[in-house]
Design a protein around this motif. Structure first.
Motif, PDB file in Angstrom:
ATOM      1  N   UNK A   1       0.799  -1.230   0.000  1.00  0.00           N
ATOM      2  CA  UNK A   1       0.000   0.000   0.000  1.00  0.00           C
ATOM      3  C   UNK A   1       0.830   1.278   0.000  1.00  0.00           C
ATOM      4  N   UNK A   2       2.139   1.192   0.177  1.00  0.00           N
ATOM      5  CA  UNK A   2       2.997   2.379   0.124  1.00  0.00           C
ATOM      6  C   UNK A   2       3.251   2.853  -1.305  1.00  0.00           C
ATOM      7  N   UNK A   3       2.917   2.036  -2.288  1.00  0.00           N
ATOM      8  CA  UNK A   3       3.229   2.304  -3.690  1.00  0.00           C
ATOM      9  C   UNK A   3       2.254   3.304  -4.305  1.00  0.00           C
ATOM     10  N   UNK A   4       2.773   4.130  -5.190  1.00  0.00           N
ATOM     11  CA  UNK A   4       1.955   4.925  -6.098  1.00  0.00           C
ATOM     12  C   UNK A   4       2.786   5.163  -7.354  1.00  0.00           C
ATOM     13  N   UNK A   5       2.200   5.803  -8.346  1.00  0.00           N
ATOM     14  CA  UNK A   5       2.890   5.998  -9.628  1.00  0.00           C
ATOM     15  C   UNK A   5       4.174   6.824  -9.471  1.00  0.00           C
ATOM     16  N   UNK A   6       4.176   7.753  -8.551  1.00  0.00           N
ATOM     17  CA  UNK A   6       5.368   8.561  -8.304  1.00  0.00           C
ATOM     18  C   UNK A   6       6.514   7.693  -7.764  1.00  0.00           C
ATOM     19  N   UNK A   7       6.175   6.763  -6.891  1.00  0.00           N
ATOM     20  CA  UNK A   7       7.177   5.821  -6.355  1.00  0.00           C
ATOM     21  C   UNK A   7       7.709   4.953  -7.491  1.00  0.00           C
ATOM     22  N   UNK A   8       6.816   4.467  -8.356  1.00  0.00           N
ATOM     23  CA  UNK A   8       7.243   3.658  -9.509  1.00  0.00           C
ATOM     24  C   UNK A   8       8.202   4.433 -10.392  1.00  0.00           C
ATOM     25  N   UNK A   9       7.885   5.689 -10.663  1.00  0.00           N
ATOM     26  CA  UNK A   9       8.764   6.530 -11.482  1.00  0.00           C
ATOM     27  C   UNK A   9      10.140   6.669 -10.836  1.00  0.00           C
ATOM     28  N   UNK A  10      10.149   6.884  -9.525  1.00  0.00           N
ATOM     29  CA  UNK A  10      11.427   7.049  -8.812  1.00  0.00           C
ATOM     30  C   UNK A  10      12.228   5.751  -8.818  1.00  0.00           C
ATOM     31  N   UNK A  11      11.566   4.613  -8.593  1.00  0.00           N
ATOM     32  CA  UNK A  11      12.261   3.323  -8.620  1.00  0.00           C
ATOM     33  C   UNK A  11      12.826   3.045 -10.012  1.00  0.00           C
ATOM     34  N   UNK A  12      12.034   3.297 -11.030  1.00  0.00           N
ATOM     35  CA  UNK A  12      12.492   3.085 -12.407  1.00  0.00           C
ATOM     36  C   UNK A  12      13.666   4.007 -12.728  1.00  0.00           C
ATOM     37  N   UNK A  13      13.571   5.241 -12.302  1.00  0.00           N
ATOM     38  CA  UNK A  13      14.641   6.208 -12.549  1.00  0.00           C
ATOM     39  C   UNK A  13      15.950   5.759 -11.907  1.00  0.00           C
ATOM     40  N   UNK A  14      15.874   5.206 -10.698  1.00  0.00           N
ATOM     41  CA  UNK A  14      17.078   4.697 -10.027  1.00  0.00           C
ATOM     42  C   UNK A  14      17.747   3.606 -10.854  1.00  0.00           C
ATOM     43  N   UNK A  15      16.954   2.888 -11.620  1.00  0.00           N
ATOM     44  CA  UNK A  15      17.481   1.782 -12.429  1.00  0.00           C
ATOM     45  C   UNK A  15      17.720   2.185 -13.877  1.00  0.00           C
ATOM     46  N   UNK A  16      17.610   3.496 -14.157  1.00  0.00           N
ATOM     47  CA  UNK A  16      17.883   3.987 -15.496  1.00  0.00           C
ATOM     48  C   UNK A  16      16.813   3.619 -16.512  1.00  0.00           C
ATOM     49  N   UNK A  17      15.586   3.448 -16.058  1.00  0.00           N
ATOM     50  CA  UNK A  17      14.496   3.016 -16.917  1.00  0.00           C
ATOM     51  C   UNK A  17      13.459   4.127 -17.043  1.00  0.00           C
ATOM     52  N   UNK A  18      13.144   4.507 -18.264  1.00  0.00           N
ATOM     53  CA  UNK A  18      12.081   5.476 -18.521  1.00  0.00           C
ATOM     54  C   UNK A  18      10.808   4.690 -18.832  1.00  0.00           C
ATOM     55  N   UNK A  19       9.791   4.871 -18.010  1.00  0.00           N
ATOM     56  CA  UNK A  19       8.561   4.094 -18.155  1.00  0.00           C
ATOM     57  C   UNK A  19       7.716   4.594 -19.326  1.00  0.00           C
ATOM     58  N   UNK A  20       7.318   3.654 -20.177  1.00  0.00           N
ATOM     59  CA  UNK A  20       6.458   3.942 -21.319  1.00  0.00           C
ATOM     60  C   UNK A  20       5.061   3.385 -21.046  1.00  0.00           C
ATOM     61  N   UNK A  21       4.163   3.586 -21.982  1.00  0.00           N
ATOM     62  CA  UNK A  21       2.810   3.049 -21.847  1.00  0.00           C
ATOM     63  C   UNK A  21       2.829   1.527 -21.690  1.00  0.00           C
ATOM     64  N   UNK A  22       3.734   0.852 -22.402  1.00  0.00           N
ATOM     65  CA  UNK A  22       3.829  -0.610 -22.282  1.00  0.00           C
ATOM     66  C   UNK A  22       4.283  -1.025 -20.889  1.00  0.00           C
TER      67      UNK A  22
END
Length: 115
Positions: free
Chosen positions: A25-46
């Motif tokens: 329940x701590x997750x939201x889209x902003x957290x996902x963006x930050x986690x992806x960014x830490x791993x050098x991943x830009x999230x797309x629609x897919x």
């Protein structure tokens, strides 16, 4: 269970030793963006389609879906050029395939029994 507290996207969050969120329940889209960014991943629609499927599946079953389940459920939405395969899924999340997807989706399990 060993956990660590980390500041991410302006919030203090708990992660287990494998880097997964402790609380679903701590997750939201902003957290996902930050986690992806830490791993050098830009999230797309897919990416978001996979992440949203993972969260919905986990909410119901309390386990991560196998790559096969992901592909069967949303593969046609992810590829307009033909059959979507596990290799396509792994190419979408280059740093660990479904494990990376589960981590970014905020699933609290430290493992994916199918990956």
């Amino acid at each position: 269970m060993f956990t660590t507290t980390t500041e991410l996207a302006g919030r203090t969050l708990e992660f287990n030793k494998a880097g997964y969120l402790v609380s679903f329940d701590d997750w939201d889209r902003e957290i996902a963006q930050a986690l992806a960014s830490q791993e050098g991943l830009a999230l797309t629609e897919r990416h978001w389609k996979v992440i949203e499927f993972l969260r919905a599946y986990y909410r119901i079953h309390e386990i991560p879906p196998s790559p096969r389940v992901i592909i069967q459920a949303i593969g046609q939405e992810l590829s307009v050029y033909g059959p979507y395969t596990r290799k396509h899924l792994e190419a979408l999340f280059l740093n660990g395939g479904c494990k990376q997807a589960c981590r970014i989706a905020g699933l609290p399990r430290a493992y994916c029994q199918f990956c």
